[in-house]
Design an enzyme around this catalytic site. Structure first.
Site, PDB file in Angstrom:
ATOM      1  N   ASP A  18       0.810  -1.219   0.000  1.00  0.00           N
ATOM      2  CA  ASP A  18       0.000   0.000   0.000  1.00  0.00           C
ATOM      3  C   ASP A  18       0.843   1.269   0.000  1.00  0.00           C
ATOM      4  O   ASP A  18       0.612   2.179  -0.790  1.00  0.00           O
ATOM      5  CB  ASP A  18      -0.944   0.005   1.212  1.00  0.00           C
ATOM      6  CG  ASP A  18      -2.139  -0.920   0.998  1.00  0.00           C
ATOM      7  OD1 ASP A  18      -2.387  -1.309  -0.158  1.00  0.00           O
ATOM      8  OD2 ASP A  18      -2.811  -1.232   1.990  1.00  0.00           O
ATOM      9  N   ARG A 100       1.720   4.204  16.833  1.00  0.00           N
ATOM     10  CA  ARG A 100       1.249   5.290  15.951  1.00  0.00           C
ATOM     11  C   ARG A 100       1.648   6.676  16.439  1.00  0.00           C
ATOM     12  O   ARG A 100       2.052   7.518  15.637  1.00  0.00           O
ATOM     13  CB  ARG A 100      -0.268   5.196  15.742  1.00  0.00           C
ATOM     14  CG  ARG A 100      -0.739   4.249  14.630  1.00  0.00           C
ATOM     15  CD  ARG A 100       0.166   3.135  14.339  1.00  0.00           C
ATOM     16  NE  ARG A 100      -0.253   2.265  13.250  1.00  0.00           N
ATOM     17  CZ  ARG A 100       0.429   1.206  12.861  1.00  0.00           C
ATOM     18  NH1 ARG A 100       1.559   0.875  13.463  1.00  0.00           N
ATOM     19  NH2 ARG A 100       0.019   0.467  11.865  1.00  0.00           N
ATOM     20  N   ASP A 129      -6.057   2.881  13.162  1.00  0.00           N
ATOM     21  CA  ASP A 129      -4.762   3.529  12.959  1.00  0.00           C
ATOM     22  C   ASP A 129      -4.885   4.914  12.332  1.00  0.00           C
ATOM     23  O   ASP A 129      -4.152   5.837  12.681  1.00  0.00           O
ATOM     24  CB  ASP A 129      -3.847   2.630  12.117  1.00  0.00           C
ATOM     25  CG  ASP A 129      -3.373   1.409  12.899  1.00  0.00           C
ATOM     26  OD1 ASP A 129      -3.220   1.538  14.130  1.00  0.00           O
ATOM     27  OD2 ASP A 129      -3.161   0.348  12.290  1.00  0.00           O
ATOM     28  N   SER A 180      -2.812  -9.186   7.037  1.00  0.00           N
ATOM     29  CA  SER A 180      -2.300  -7.846   7.248  1.00  0.00           C
ATOM     30  C   SER A 180      -1.578  -7.856   8.596  1.00  0.00           C
ATOM     31  O   SER A 180      -2.174  -8.156   9.624  1.00  0.00           O
ATOM     32  CB  SER A 180      -3.463  -6.852   7.266  1.00  0.00           C
ATOM     33  OG  SER A 180      -3.028  -5.627   7.812  1.00  0.00           O
TER      34      SER A 180
HETATM   35  N1  ARG Z   1      -6.664  -3.913  15.703  1.00  0.00           N
HETATM   36  C1  ARG Z   1      -5.366  -3.561  16.186  1.00  0.00           C
HETATM   37  C2  ARG Z   1      -5.385  -2.130  16.638  1.00  0.00           C
HETATM   38  O1  ARG Z   1      -6.234  -1.404  16.265  1.00  0.00           O
HETATM   39  C3  ARG Z   1      -4.273  -3.862  15.206  1.00  0.00           C
HETATM   40  C4  ARG Z   1      -4.113  -2.906  14.082  1.00  0.00           C
HETATM   41  C5  ARG Z   1      -3.071  -3.379  13.131  1.00  0.00           C
HETATM   42  N2  ARG Z   1      -2.782  -2.411  12.125  1.00  0.00           N
HETATM   43  C6  ARG Z   1      -2.509  -2.722  10.867  1.00  0.00           C
HETATM   44  N3  ARG Z   1      -2.305  -1.724  10.065  1.00  0.00           N
HETATM   45  N4  ARG Z   1      -2.419  -3.942  10.434  1.00  0.00           N
HETATM   46  O2  ARG Z   1      -4.524  -1.721  17.371  1.00  0.00           O
END
Ligand code: ARG
Length: 404
Positions: A18, A100, A129, A180
């Site tokens: 991406d 993040r 995110d 992912s």
């Molecule tokens: N659901 C988890 C969270 O919100 C994991 C997020 C993983 N992010 C990703 N871009 N694959 O913290």
């Protein structure tokens, strides 16, 4: 080719499909030159960040930067989460939620240093995110523009691959991963593919940091964690930087299958999602830390802290790292950690990290009060009056209202 009049954007670059495609998309659709920024928060194998750096250039970035933020991540982001025993929904150690804010901070710093016009992230519109990136940016650079190309372009994974192929963009050939993945020092997350069926057991290939129970050693292994001011500072007597300590505990606990978390999670955007986490180090360290607190914290304080912990995890999960409420709770938590010092023995075995012993010079455990043998100093005669007064409201109520 750089064009001095083109606007510039600093993109949080992971090296994946991406964000690789996003570089070209930002140029074609928005006229941006992209400065790619990859932040190492402990996700990368040795040498991998060099390849990520080169890939951004191959995909058309005008500049490609890599920052080793592993120690900063451990000390400034994971450490407060340890102190707060932060587990979202009582289970998830906030792996992505913790990374993040630090990534966004570096995006903003580089944007300011390079006079860039915007920052960009590669999040979709369905997850947490995007919220964490953008709300952090609002807190640390309220006037900086944020681009979200993936959310805007609406391409499926296959669509993105086709789009890239048409333009000869050297996208990373997917390593056959149907998932992912997000990863850092504090753990690894997996979503998508078969995992989207909450009834389906995750295939073993999903896991990387923890052994399947059938493969774990048949002998338990013990480790001793020493804490000061609520943070682990030594492993089996050896002083280690927090980053190193987490990595080593993660490796050892992972061998015993510790730290696999399979859960249905409430995302901030309202979706329930099935998530697979591997956090051997986090699960082990949090178990030890919580146990030591039971020994060291006065009971009223401990109870108040427990109430704030789940709130804290929710705040961090929801992208509110840089907010006054989060700061205030951090200050409360820091005060509680002053006397959380001592050692905890943890036994790793067949998926469990079980605390089997703890000691602390600052601990509140008093053998002369607790013991049932001759050394008992506890004056049991005082208990009689205590129980009478403690139960008095109940007794009066029962006398007036009749008993149940
Ligand atoms: N659901 C988890 C969270 O919100 C994991 C997020 C993983 N992010 C990703 N871009 N694959 O913290």
């Amino acid at each position: 080719m750089t064009d001095s009049s083109a606007p510039r954007v600093v993109l949080a670059y992971s090296g994946g499909l991406d964000t690789s495609v996003a570089i070209r998309w930002l140029a074609e659709h928005k006229g941006y030159e992209t400065i790619a920024l990859a932040i190492d928060v402990g996700q990368a194998a040795p040498g991998e960040m060099d390849r990520v750096q080169q890939r951004a250039l191959d995909c058309g970035a005008v500049e490609s930067l890599v920052v080793d933020a592993k120690d900063e991540f451990a000390d400034d982001f994971v450490a407060p989460a340890v102190a707060a025993n932060a587990l979202y929904m009582g289970k998830y150690p906030l792996v992505s939620a913790l990374s993040r804010p630090i990534i966004t901070r570096h995006l903003v710093r580089v944007a300011q240093e390079h006079g860039a016009d915007a920052i960009a992230h590669g999040c979709t519109g369905k997850g947490n995110d995007q919220v964490r990136f953008e709300v952090t940016a609002m807190a640390v650079a309220p006037d900086l523009a944020v681009e979200a190309p993936i959310r805007e372009w609406g391409l499926s994974r296959d669509g993105a691959i086709a789009w890239a192929r048409e333009r000869d963009i050297p996208i990373p050939v997917s390593k056959g991963s149907a998932y992912s993945i997000d990863e850092n020092l504090w753990g690894r997350t997996a979503e998508c593919g078969i995992l989207e069926d909450p009834w389906a057991q995750p295939p073993e290939e999903v896991y990387e940091r923890s052994a399947a129970l059938a493969e774990t050693p048949d002998e338990p292994e013990e480790l001793t964690l020493a804490f000061e001011d609520g943070l682990p500072v030594a492993l089996d007597g050896e002083k280690l930087a927090l980053r190193e300590l987490i990595a080593e505990v993660d490796r050892r606990a992972g061998r015993h299958g510790v730290g696999r978390i399979d859960m249905v999670e409430d995302r901030l955007v309202g979706i329930k999602s099935r998530e697979i986490y591997e956090c051997p180090g986090a699960v082990t360290i949090l178990a030890a830390h919580r146990d030591l607190e039971d020994l060291c914290l006065e009971q009223e304080l401990a109870q108040e802290k427990r109430g704030l912990e789940s709130r804290y995890a929710q705040i961090v999960y929801n992208g509110l790292w840089y907010t006054p409420l989060k700061r205030a709770i951090d200050a409360f938590v820091a005060e509680t950690q002053r006397f959380v010092a001592g050692e905890v023995r943890v036994q790793l075995f067949k998926g469990h990290a079980a605390v089997v012993g703890r000691r602390s010079e600052r601990g509140l455990y008093d053998l002369s009060l607790a013991t049932y043998d001759e050394a008992d100093q506890f004056d049991q005669s005082q208990a009689e009056g205590f129980v009478k007064l403690w139960g008095l409201p109940t007794k009066v109520w029962a006398q007036r209202q009749g008993h149940l």
